[in-house]
Design an enzyme around this catalytic site. Structure first.
Site, short mmCIF file in Angstrom:
data_model
loop_
_atom_site.label_atom_id
_atom_site.label_comp_id
_atom_site.label_asym_id
_atom_site.label_seq_id
_atom_site.Cartn_x
_atom_site.Cartn_y
_atom_site.Cartn_z
N ASP A 141 0.85 -1.19 0.00
CA ASP A 141 0.00 0.00 0.00
C ASP A 141 0.88 1.24 0.00
O ASP A 141 1.94 1.26 0.62
CB ASP A 141 -0.85 0.08 1.28
CG ASP A 141 -1.71 -1.16 1.44
OD1 ASP A 141 -2.13 -1.70 0.41
OD2 ASP A 141 -1.95 -1.56 2.61
N ASP A 145 -1.71 13.87 7.52
CA ASP A 145 -2.75 14.91 7.46
C ASP A 145 -3.63 14.74 6.23
O ASP A 145 -4.84 14.99 6.28
CB ASP A 145 -2.18 16.34 7.60
CG ASP A 145 -0.87 16.54 6.90
OD1 ASP A 145 -0.51 15.70 6.05
OD2 ASP A 145 -0.21 17.56 7.18
N GLU A 202 -8.75 22.76 5.83
CA GLU A 202 -7.48 23.47 5.76
C GLU A 202 -6.58 22.85 4.70
O GLU A 202 -5.70 23.51 4.15
CB GLU A 202 -6.79 23.44 7.13
CG GLU A 202 -5.75 24.52 7.26
CD GLU A 202 -4.98 24.46 8.56
OE1 GLU A 202 -5.56 24.73 9.61
OE2 GLU A 202 -3.78 24.15 8.52
N GLU A 203 -6.80 21.59 4.38
CA GLU A 203 -5.95 20.89 3.40
C GLU A 203 -6.38 21.08 1.95
O GLU A 203 -5.70 20.60 1.05
CB GLU A 203 -5.92 19.39 3.71
CG GLU A 203 -5.28 19.04 5.04
CD GLU A 203 -3.79 19.37 5.10
OE1 GLU A 203 -3.16 19.52 4.04
OE2 GLU A 203 -3.28 19.51 6.22
N ASP A 243 -10.10 21.25 10.31
CA ASP A 243 -8.65 21.10 10.18
C ASP A 243 -8.42 19.64 10.55
O ASP A 243 -8.54 19.26 11.71
CB ASP A 243 -7.93 22.05 11.15
CG ASP A 243 -6.41 21.95 11.00
OD1 ASP A 243 -5.95 21.05 10.27
OD2 ASP A 243 -5.70 22.76 11.62
N LEU A 299 -5.87 17.52 10.75
CA LEU A 299 -4.82 17.13 11.70
C LEU A 299 -4.00 18.37 12.05
O LEU A 299 -3.01 18.68 11.39
CB LEU A 299 -3.94 16.04 11.07
CG LEU A 299 -3.38 15.02 12.07
CD1 LEU A 299 -4.47 14.36 12.88
CD2 LEU A 299 -2.58 13.97 11.35
N ASP A 300 -4.46 19.06 13.07
CA ASP A 300 -3.80 20.30 13.46
C ASP A 300 -2.53 19.99 14.26
O ASP A 300 -2.53 19.08 15.10
CB ASP A 300 -4.75 21.15 14.30
CG ASP A 300 -4.13 22.48 14.63
OD1 ASP A 300 -3.82 23.22 13.69
OD2 ASP A 300 -3.92 22.77 15.82
N GLU A 309 -9.82 26.81 12.69
CA GLU A 309 -9.21 26.71 14.02
C GLU A 309 -9.85 27.67 15.01
O GLU A 309 -10.34 27.26 16.07
CB GLU A 309 -7.69 26.96 13.91
CG GLU A 309 -6.99 25.87 13.11
CD GLU A 309 -5.62 26.27 12.55
OE1 GLU A 309 -5.41 27.47 12.30
OE2 GLU A 309 -4.78 25.39 12.35
P1 AHM Z 1 -0.92 23.75 11.21
O1 AHM Z 1 -2.41 23.85 10.95
O2 AHM Z 1 -0.09 23.97 10.00
O3 AHM Z 1 -0.58 22.50 11.97
O4 AHM Z 1 -0.53 25.03 12.12
C1 AHM Z 1 -1.29 25.33 13.24
C2 AHM Z 1 -0.42 25.14 14.47
C3 AHM Z 1 -1.23 25.22 15.74
O5 AHM Z 1 -1.62 23.94 16.16
C4 AHM Z 1 -0.26 25.83 16.70
O6 AHM Z 1 -0.92 26.56 17.71
C5 AHM Z 1 0.56 26.72 15.83
O7 AHM Z 1 0.49 26.22 14.52
C6 AHM Z 1 2.01 26.76 16.22
O8 AHM Z 1 2.67 27.67 15.43
P2 AHM Z 1 4.16 28.16 15.79
O9 AHM Z 1 5.05 27.02 15.52
O10 AHM Z 1 4.38 29.34 14.87
O11 AHM Z 1 4.15 28.58 17.23
MG MG Z 2 -4.06 23.78 11.65
#
Ligand code: AHM
Ligand code: MG
Length: 338
Positions: free
Chosen positions: A64, A70, A93-94, A116, A118-119, A275
């Protein structure tokens, strides 16, 4: 007090009467999201094995292709939201643009979902908690019309439901339909989310502040003064860099989370739709506050584009009020006081 186990599915069905539109449609949607969360959880837990089984663009031992997590989470959420036929489109977000979901058995779907998937995904490689954030809106276009951008460009005050999943030492799903906030912990032995945090209320004040202090010199004067004050007051600094995890701590233990504008992100980094709005909805439902650094309430901000960014300050109400005073005292611009 009830002692027996209450699963997420049972809870959602019991609470159906609390929804503004008590038709069972939202119930189906929330259950779809719960299923997606379990699937994503399974893959997140296996993430450390990626190096053994193969990396992105490579095939694993079963042949696979291993997807980036994400993107995998994004696809699973879309797939699961197709299940109940209640969601007519998603914005993620993706994805650059929103994605329309074809009707199931000609059913006119009334909801759109923003997420989002996988934040904080940069944390995966180092075994640190990540999360999924989601928000549900009622579509503005007619049930049988084409989905339009304005279906998504709704204010946070129009959210019907919102929540997050944290894939941490345990996996917890927290959501609200506008009648308080409840949290469910995944019991892996039975594969069910079980009610573990009933009617979450954030403490009025707390002992933590959460901000990327490495950007201190890039913050405006009022933010620097406020951060100095937090440090002087012996608050404990906790910053995981995974918004869901940082917010979850603050929701449970009390404190304040800040992501102000920097030189790199003059409008803030975090996305309003995916977010800021869903997490502000949860925060307010738990008795907290959420504003931007110009002091406007996040949920009342007018979205103009899908991937709009915002500054954000949220958490315990007394601490957010205290932070406002610093903006009013030190800001060189006149803030939009709320
Ligand atoms: P992402 O959606 O690309 O993962 O970015 C969001 C993340 C948040 O979870 C977090 O609070 C922030 O980016 C951290 O950013 P930094 O590294 O600038 O502090
Ligand atoms: Mg995010």
């Amino acid at each position: 007090m009830e002692n027996r186990i209450i699963t997420l599915d049972e809870f959602i069905i019991r609470k159906q009467k609390d929804f503004s539109y008590a038709t069972g449609e939202l119930t189906g949607l929330l259950r779809d999201i719960g299923v997606a969360a379990k699937i994503v959880n399974r893959e997140v837990n296996k993430a450390g094995l990626v190096n053994i089984l193969g990396t992105e663009e490579e095939s694993n031992s079963s042949g696979d292709t291993v997807q980036k997590l994400d993107m995998y989470a994004n696809q699973k959420l879309i797939d699961c939201l197709r299940n109940s036929g209640e969601c007519c489109a998603i914005a993620s977000e993706e994805n650059e643009d929103f994605v329309t979901i074809p009707p199931v058995e000609d059913k006119a779907a009334k909801y759109v979902v923003v997420f989002d998937p996988l934040d904080g995904s940069s944390n995966i490689d180092v075994n640190v908690s990540v999360g999924t954030i989601f928000g549900i809106y009622r579509r503005q276009s007619g049930d049988n019309d084409t989905v339009v951008l304005d279906d998504f460009l709704q204010k946070g005050t129009d959210l019907i439901a919102a929540g997050y999943v944290i894939y941490g030492t345990s996996t917890i799903l927290v959501y609200s339909t506008g009648n308080g906030v409840n949290g469910f912990t995944l019991d892996p032995s039975i594969g069910e989310f079980c009610l573990s945090h009933r009617d979450i209320k954030i403490p009025a004040s707390g002992g933590y502040y959460s901000v990327n202090q490495g950007y201190y010199l890039k913050f405006d004067l009022e933010m620097r003064r406020y951060i100095d004050y937090c440090s002087d007051s012996n608050l404990r600094l906790r910053y995981i860099g995974s918004m869901v995890s940082d917010i979850h701590r603050i929701l449970i233990q009390g404190g304040i989370f800040l992501y102000p504008n920097t030189r790199k992100y003059p409008k803030g980094k975090l996305r309003l739709l995916y977010e800021c709005n869903p997490l502000s909805f949860i925060m307010e439902q738990a008795g907290g506050k959420a504003i931007n650094t110009k002091l406007a309430r996040i949920l009342e901000m007018e979205p103009r584009e899908l991937h709009q960014r915002s500054t954000i300050v949220m958490g315990s109400p007394d601490m957010v009020d205290e932070m406002k005073e610093f903006v009013m005292r030190y800001s060189t611009e006149s803030p939009t006081i709320v």
